[in-house]
Design an enzyme around this catalytic site. Structure first.
Site, PDB file in Angstrom:
ATOM      1  N   HIS A 138       0.853  -1.183   0.000  1.00 51.47           N
ATOM      2  CA  HIS A 138       0.000   0.000   0.000  1.00 51.47           C
ATOM      3  C   HIS A 138       0.896   1.243   0.000  1.00 51.47           C
ATOM      4  CE1 HIS A 138       0.961  -0.558   4.225  1.00 51.47           C
ATOM      5  NE2 HIS A 138       0.464   0.629   4.528  1.00 51.47           N
ATOM      6  N   ASP A 185       0.468  -4.665   7.494  1.00 49.16           N
ATOM      7  CA  ASP A 185      -0.506  -3.615   7.772  1.00 49.16           C
ATOM      8  C   ASP A 185      -1.950  -4.075   7.561  1.00 49.16           C
ATOM      9  OD1 ASP A 185       1.895  -2.232   8.030  1.00 49.16           O
ATOM     10  OD2 ASP A 185       0.985  -0.368   7.351  1.00 49.16           O
ATOM     11  N   HIS A 202      -6.935  -2.627   6.158  1.00 47.86           N
ATOM     12  CA  HIS A 202      -6.159  -1.513   6.676  1.00 47.86           C
ATOM     13  C   HIS A 202      -6.968  -0.247   6.387  1.00 47.86           C
ATOM     14  CE1 HIS A 202      -2.641   0.287   8.294  1.00 47.86           C
ATOM     15  NE2 HIS A 202      -2.163   0.782   7.166  1.00 47.86           N
ATOM     16  N   ASP A 213       5.978   4.519   4.798  1.00 51.81           N
ATOM     17  CA  ASP A 213       6.966   3.546   5.277  1.00 51.81           C
ATOM     18  C   ASP A 213       7.006   2.282   4.432  1.00 51.81           C
ATOM     19  OD1 ASP A 213       4.360   3.360   6.491  1.00 51.81           O
ATOM     20  OD2 ASP A 213       5.114   1.833   7.858  1.00 51.81           O
ATOM     21  N   HIS A 214       6.087   2.172   3.467  1.00 48.48           N
ATOM     22  CA  HIS A 214       6.051   0.992   2.602  1.00 48.48           C
ATOM     23  C   HIS A 214       6.388   1.309   1.144  1.00 48.48           C
ATOM     24  CE1 HIS A 214       4.117  -1.604   5.682  1.00 48.48           C
ATOM     25  NE2 HIS A 214       3.735  -0.421   6.135  1.00 48.48           N
ATOM     26  N   HIS A 232       7.876  -4.891  11.486  1.00 40.54           N
ATOM     27  CA  HIS A 232       7.058  -3.684  11.454  1.00 40.54           C
ATOM     28  C   HIS A 232       6.715  -3.236  12.884  1.00 40.54           C
ATOM     29  CE1 HIS A 232       3.577  -1.042  10.403  1.00 40.54           C
ATOM     30  NE2 HIS A 232       4.247  -0.875   9.268  1.00 40.54           N
ATOM     31  N   HIS A 253       1.201   3.952   2.087  1.00 40.30           N
ATOM     32  CA  HIS A 253       1.710   4.689   3.232  1.00 40.30           C
ATOM     33  C   HIS A 253       3.233   4.779   3.087  1.00 40.30           C
ATOM     34  CE1 HIS A 253      -2.031   3.934   5.957  1.00 40.30           C
ATOM     35  NE2 HIS A 253      -2.102   5.105   5.339  1.00 40.30           N
TER      36      HIS A 253
END
Length: 329
Positions: free
Chosen positions: A63, A219, A151, A67-68, A277, A65
């Site tokens: 996805h 997530d 999520h 941090d990914h 994570h 976000h």
């Protein structure tokens, strides 16, 4: 040489820490390199891990976000700078198309790598595993599939599955008088007919070989699709952002606790659970392992650390338990 291992490039959640970089995981599978969720700083982590950018053949984003995915900008440029000699395929949720395009061309550079984007619509992966790539690696079939997770934004979980096959038994091949090219024909067709009219089926001279499976669940709240992705996995790489004491916070933020990750591993029949994570509120990860082991008692539990290299468990090797991580994770 056949190499199947997970190279951990980052284990932080939303915010990196002194000990944890943003997400990043490279799964080496013989001649393929699956890079999952390249967060900020991934290209530097590759250098520290001694991994070449040209080892990457597939990039899988769960996805958008930060941090990914923020590391996709740097990885895109590194692939071009290093002159990647092969196409790289990027898989991601279709709803994040605009973010994908921005990251691929976030700044000025000579874009000369052959990179192909593959947006995956959420509806295609809502209730059933949706195969998005398949091919042969080291002569064995391999498939990459996705399922939607729960999520706050559209999120995909990934599953890599080797096709089931056969392990040939030399003594039975010899007894049947089979050798040379006819064995290849037997593997392809499932049977051969000898000159005398005798028919030999593959099950007469071989034993079934289960294909290896790796699941990547990141997530998400607890949901049916997380269990399906992890079904029978040799290695389940699973987010465990919180401990059980913060279970409500996990649910509110669309995440799992270590105990919930263990519940997925147990019910899905996984062999190795790799926790990752981690929220920055936790300095150490030994408690994550302890919490998960209370539930997942039949397999190995590992709290991943940046730069860990974790081999896929051998198919027939007995399960064993790993020691808890007592260092800052």
């Amino acid at each position: 040489m056949s190499v199947r291992e997970l190279v951990v490039l980052g284990t932080a959640s939303q915010v990196p820490t002194r000990y944890r970089n943003h997400n990043g995981y490279l799964l080496r599978w013989d001649g393929e390199g699956f890079l999952f969720d390249p967060g900020e700083g991934t290209q530097r982590q590759l250098i520290h891990a001694g991994v070449s950018s040209t080892d990457v053949t597939k990039i899988c984003i769960t996805h958008f976000h930060g941090d990914h995915c923020l590391g996709l900008a740097g990885i895109s440029q590194l692939l071009s700078l290093d002159g990647c000699p092969h196409p790289v395929h990027v898989f991601y949720p279709a709803s994040g198309e605009k973010y994908y395009n921005r990251l691929r061309r976030a700044s000025i550079y000579h874009d000369r790598a052959e990179v192909h984007g593959h947006p995956i619509t959420e509806s295609a992966a809502t209730t059933n595993l949706h195969e998005i790539w398949s091919g042969e690696v080291s002569g064995k079939g391999l498939a990459l599939s996705v399922l939607s997770l729960s999520h706050g934004v559209p999120t995909l979980g990934y599953r890599i599955e080797e096709r089931a096959g056969w392990t040939m038994l030399p003594d039975k091949l010899a007894a049947a008088g089979l050798r040379g090219p006819v064995i290849k024909q037997l593997q392809l067709d499932g049977f051969v007919e000898l000159d005398g009219g005798q028919r030999v089926n593959i099950q007469d001279v071989a034993k079934p070989r289960r294909g290896q499976v790796v699941a990547f669940v990141m997530d998400t709240r607890l949901c049916d699709n997380a269990f399906e992705l992890a079904r029978g996995a040799d290695m389940l790489i699973c987010e465990s952002t919180y401990l059980e004491e913060d279970r409500q916070r996990a649910k509110d933020n669309g995440h799992l606790t270590a105990k919930q990750a263990a519940e997925i591993a147990k019910q899905a029949g996984a062999r190795t659970l790799v926790l990752t994570h981690f929220s920055r509120r936790y300095e150490r990860t030994a408690s994550f392992v302890d919490e998960a082991r209370e539930v997942f008692t039949d397999g190995e539990v590992i709290a991943a650390r940046d730069f860990d290299v974790l081999g896929l468990p051998k198919r027939d090797r007995p399960k064993k338990k790993a020691g808890a991580d007592a260092k800052p994770g």
